[in-house]
Write an enzyme that holds these catalytic residues in place. Sequence first.
Site, short mmCIF file in Angstrom:
data_model
loop_
_atom_site.label_atom_id
_atom_site.label_comp_id
_atom_site.label_asym_id
_atom_site.label_seq_id
_atom_site.Cartn_x
_atom_site.Cartn_y
_atom_site.Cartn_z
N ASP A 168 0.89 -1.15 0.00
CA ASP A 168 0.00 0.00 0.00
C ASP A 168 0.94 1.21 0.00
O ASP A 168 1.67 1.44 0.96
CB ASP A 168 -0.87 -0.05 1.27
CG ASP A 168 -1.76 1.17 1.36
OD1 ASP A 168 -1.50 2.17 0.66
OD2 ASP A 168 -2.72 1.12 2.15
N LEU A 169 0.93 1.95 -1.09
CA LEU A 169 1.96 2.98 -1.27
C LEU A 169 1.83 4.14 -0.30
O LEU A 169 2.72 4.97 -0.20
CB LEU A 169 1.94 3.49 -2.72
CG LEU A 169 2.30 2.41 -3.76
CD1 LEU A 169 2.19 2.96 -5.17
CD2 LEU A 169 3.71 1.86 -3.51
N LYS B 50 6.55 9.19 -18.05
CA LYS B 50 5.76 10.36 -18.37
C LYS B 50 4.27 10.02 -18.21
O LYS B 50 3.95 8.84 -18.28
CB LYS B 50 6.10 10.87 -19.76
CG LYS B 50 5.31 10.21 -20.91
CD LYS B 50 5.54 10.90 -22.20
CE LYS B 50 4.35 11.64 -22.70
NZ LYS B 50 3.22 10.83 -23.16
N HIS C 218 10.19 7.98 -24.18
CA HIS C 218 10.58 6.77 -24.92
C HIS C 218 10.99 7.10 -26.36
O HIS C 218 11.65 6.29 -27.00
CB HIS C 218 9.50 5.69 -24.86
CG HIS C 218 8.34 5.90 -25.76
ND1 HIS C 218 7.30 6.73 -25.44
CD2 HIS C 218 8.04 5.40 -26.98
CE1 HIS C 218 6.41 6.72 -26.42
NE2 HIS C 218 6.83 5.91 -27.38
N LYS D 133 14.23 5.44 -29.31
CA LYS D 133 14.01 4.86 -30.65
C LYS D 133 15.32 4.88 -31.43
O LYS D 133 16.03 5.89 -31.41
CB LYS D 133 12.94 5.67 -31.39
CG LYS D 133 11.55 5.49 -30.79
CD LYS D 133 10.49 6.13 -31.64
CE LYS D 133 9.15 6.13 -30.95
NZ LYS D 133 8.34 4.94 -31.17
N GLU E 60 -0.37 9.60 -35.84
CA GLU E 60 -0.84 8.28 -35.42
C GLU E 60 -2.17 8.00 -36.10
O GLU E 60 -2.98 8.91 -36.26
CB GLU E 60 -1.06 8.27 -33.90
CG GLU E 60 0.20 8.44 -33.10
CD GLU E 60 -0.09 8.32 -31.61
OE1 GLU E 60 -0.03 7.20 -31.10
OE2 GLU E 60 -0.37 9.34 -30.98
N ASP F 82 0.50 15.56 -24.22
CA ASP F 82 0.81 14.14 -24.43
C ASP F 82 1.99 13.95 -25.39
O ASP F 82 2.80 13.04 -25.20
CB ASP F 82 -0.44 13.45 -25.00
CG ASP F 82 -0.34 11.93 -25.00
OD1 ASP F 82 0.22 11.39 -24.03
OD2 ASP F 82 -0.81 11.30 -25.96
N HIS G 66 7.76 14.47 -26.59
CA HIS G 66 8.35 13.80 -27.75
C HIS G 66 8.75 14.78 -28.86
O HIS G 66 9.88 14.75 -29.36
CB HIS G 66 7.39 12.76 -28.33
CG HIS G 66 6.88 11.76 -27.32
ND1 HIS G 66 7.66 11.28 -26.30
CD2 HIS G 66 5.67 11.16 -27.18
CE1 HIS G 66 6.95 10.40 -25.58
NE2 HIS G 66 5.74 10.33 -26.09
#
Length: 491
Positions: free
Chosen positions: A86-87, A150, A180, A184, A218, A237, A242
Amino acid sequence: MSFDLVFFGGTGDLTWRKLMPALLQAFRHGKLPGGGRILAVAREERSDDDYRDFIRQRFDEVDPAKRPSDAEFAEFGRMLHYMQMDLSQPGDYAKLKRWLDEPRAEEGRSAPADTVVLYLATSPHLFTVICEQLGAVGLNGERVRVVLEKPLGHDLRSAREINAVVRSVFREAQAFRIDHYLGKPSVQNLSALRFGNALFEPLWRRESIANIQITIAESLGVGTRGDFYDRTGALRDMVQNHALQLLTMIAMEPPPTADAFAIRDEKLKVLKSLKPFTPQSVQRDVVRGQYRAGSVDGKPVHGYLEEEKVPAGSQCETFVALRTEVQNWRWAGVPFYLRTGKRLSGRDAHIVVNFRPVPHPIFGGTGQPNKLVIKLQPEDGLELHLMAAKGGVGSGSEALSPVSLDLDFDKAFPHQRVGAYERLLLDAIAGRLNLFVRSDEQEQAWAWVEPILQSWAQDGSGPRPYAAGSWGPPAASALVARDGFMWDEEQ
Ligand code: BG6
């Protein structure tokens, strides 16, 4: 080197969709250092074996190429362990510390692991409490690294709050903030292209380059993440992290060394040189859009407002295109266009460097200026567009034809390409910070997008509609056309 890797949020989507498949790949490639243990932490009560079964089943939902055979899983699964926590309970962190400190003979350990990587794959609102508690039980010593997924905050203020707590518990060199996109292979190639070759550097400046376009398109919609996405939007986002990270890699000065701090100093300078937005320039230079029903890959798809868990009348943007400049001697006056969106015509991420036309055309017309296309996905490669003589009769512009030099890195280096999360997890275990974001970079990126968020909050006009399967609202084309240019697919 022995390591313990702990996933907070051990049963969450990110863990089973991305992290476990990435670890399995690393294991297959023989890259995971021996003597490693992976501990998943979550709220429910489970045994190690229950957790192994859970992960084994989840593998059926990932890309078939990343699923283990029974024999592979039997070996890989041995590394997996589970702990109920339990954090919010300090006592549970003491339990975690004991687990990490106690060598277990049955696992072939005679001493605690050399390296402990604590990966926070939870909702970011838990980051501060987790870090404080880790600090309180002393899980912040030299051998410990913390990986932060993120989104790191929602705006500049929340990012600063998180960073202040992280900094009070860990040294900057222990904090691995993930983007991320930096993992790549194509992004590393960008750095190799610029700093491993002498060819481009003399041209990499305002005198030779007309404009630069960064596209992350996308074809997917928001799927089942409607509630998360609606609180986030494309600017937070994709652009704040990115797209801006790609921009820094394109625009940065050559760092003096390949050291993580030297690289990140240069990236920070780019972020500090970005032209700041004002309410007027947001109106003029930023386009936001939201997808309506349309068709993608020949199949009809819903509009954003019809997606699961999206509130009625939402003004959340699923598309952003913007124009900016890097205000320094190298780039003054060169437009940088950034564009990203969901439900666009395809999954396609690339950077186009458009060079200026020849200064004195002798073949008639201006010909087609050279361009360099850095392909990030779905393929990973480089295309250099040149003009060549067709070899026919005549010497006017009709004698020339555009040709391209094409490099396909997947073909050039078969079986050597490593996925983004695999690379980043291995880097975190090895303590390599180059591909992680420093707190000042991240805060500067938030500071730059903040005026856009503020202007939008005050401007009730909302995002412009675009049909799913298109390239976004027509205003995005107008943004580039105003400077006399076109997006790559329109040329
Ligand atoms: C994530 C975003 O960071 O990146 C997602 O939260 C997005 O919304 C994803 O789909 C895109 O990553 P990739 O590697 O598939 O281009």
